[in-house]
Enzyme design. Sequence first.
Site, PDB file in Angstrom:
ATOM      1  N   CYS A  40      -3.008 -28.509  -4.555  1.00  0.00           N
ATOM      2  CA  CYS A  40      -1.906 -28.303  -5.494  1.00  0.00           C
ATOM      3  C   CYS A  40      -0.672 -27.806  -4.736  1.00  0.00           C
ATOM      4  O   CYS A  40      -0.769 -27.124  -3.717  1.00  0.00           O
ATOM      5  CB  CYS A  40      -2.309 -27.284  -6.561  1.00  0.00           C
ATOM      6  N   ASP A  42       1.216 -25.575  -5.728  1.00  0.00           N
ATOM      7  CA  ASP A  42       1.364 -24.151  -6.058  1.00  0.00           C
ATOM      8  C   ASP A  42       1.591 -23.312  -4.791  1.00  0.00           C
ATOM      9  O   ASP A  42       0.832 -23.428  -3.824  1.00  0.00           O
ATOM     10  CB  ASP A  42       0.083 -23.690  -6.787  1.00  0.00           C
ATOM     11  N   ARG A  44       0.960 -20.431  -4.124  1.00  0.00           N
ATOM     12  CA  ARG A  44      -0.101 -19.467  -3.800  1.00  0.00           C
ATOM     13  C   ARG A  44      -1.285 -20.110  -3.092  1.00  0.00           C
ATOM     14  O   ARG A  44      -2.270 -19.434  -2.792  1.00  0.00           O
ATOM     15  CB  ARG A  44      -0.597 -18.788  -5.093  1.00  0.00           C
ATOM     16  N   HIS A  96      -7.454 -25.254  -7.845  1.00  0.00           N
ATOM     17  CA  HIS A  96      -7.444 -23.789  -7.892  1.00  0.00           C
ATOM     18  C   HIS A  96      -7.457 -23.307  -9.336  1.00  0.00           C
ATOM     19  O   HIS A  96      -6.909 -23.961 -10.232  1.00  0.00           O
ATOM     20  CB  HIS A  96      -6.248 -23.216  -7.129  1.00  0.00           C
ATOM     21  N   CYS A  99      -4.392 -22.882 -12.446  1.00  0.00           N
ATOM     22  CA  CYS A  99      -3.421 -23.934 -12.096  1.00  0.00           C
ATOM     23  C   CYS A  99      -2.470 -24.180 -13.278  1.00  0.00           C
ATOM     24  O   CYS A  99      -2.896 -24.558 -14.373  1.00  0.00           O
ATOM     25  CB  CYS A  99      -4.151 -25.219 -11.725  1.00  0.00           C
TER      26      CYS A  99
HETATM   27 CO    CO Z   1      -1.900 -25.720  -9.451  1.00  0.00          CO
END
Ligand code: CO
Length: 216
Positions: A40, A42, A44, A96, A99
């Site tokens: 992803c 993302d 993080r 993850h 998400c």
């Molecule tokens: Co995500």
Amino acid sequence: MVETLLRNNLAWAERKRAQDPEFFSRLAAQQTPRYLWIGCADSRVPANEIIGLDPGEVFVHRNIANLCPPADSNFLSVLQFATEQLKVRDVLVTGHYGCGGVRAAVAGERLGLIDHWLQPIRDVYDEHVCDLKAIADEVAREDRLCELNVLAQVRAVAQNPFVHEAWRRGQELEVHGLIYSVRDGILNHLDVSVSGFDDLKKLFPDRPSALIGASV
Ligand code: CO
């Protein structure tokens, strides 16, 4: 500020050179990553950092909600280059928990272009709606959808003609499903690995189309 980033970068490059004077000259010659990470976007979930790998060790493709759409030219280019040129050994499809893309797919709000991008997650939701609705806790239900999405993307990669071509060439190539928790930093294997047409048959016992063209 960008200046801060550049200062960080200088310090990092100096640290790397101090640890290993040949580090950058070796990498400049070629990359030979063993892994392809599909994760992803993302912030993080930074691939190298999570799995403790240096530059040069993992080829990375990231998009919102770690999807592997069979007609996305970006994903396909990455997959073809990774399998045909880099000859990666492992594809790590990594989702993850928590998400935002997975949450948005089923939240019912309209966000724009991303609603189209996230359609595959709604398909996964539909396929497993009974099991998902049986989970009372909202966070646990969302976490399960994150896992199911990873499993669906593993299937998508395992069905991909570029992967089949690699197997037919006799190349070692294994597709794994992993999930990362932004809550504790732990990465877990979802116990799904596909390393050839035999595994593919097990993964798709009732979907003969998945094996069309496979030399089993
Ligand atoms: Co995500």
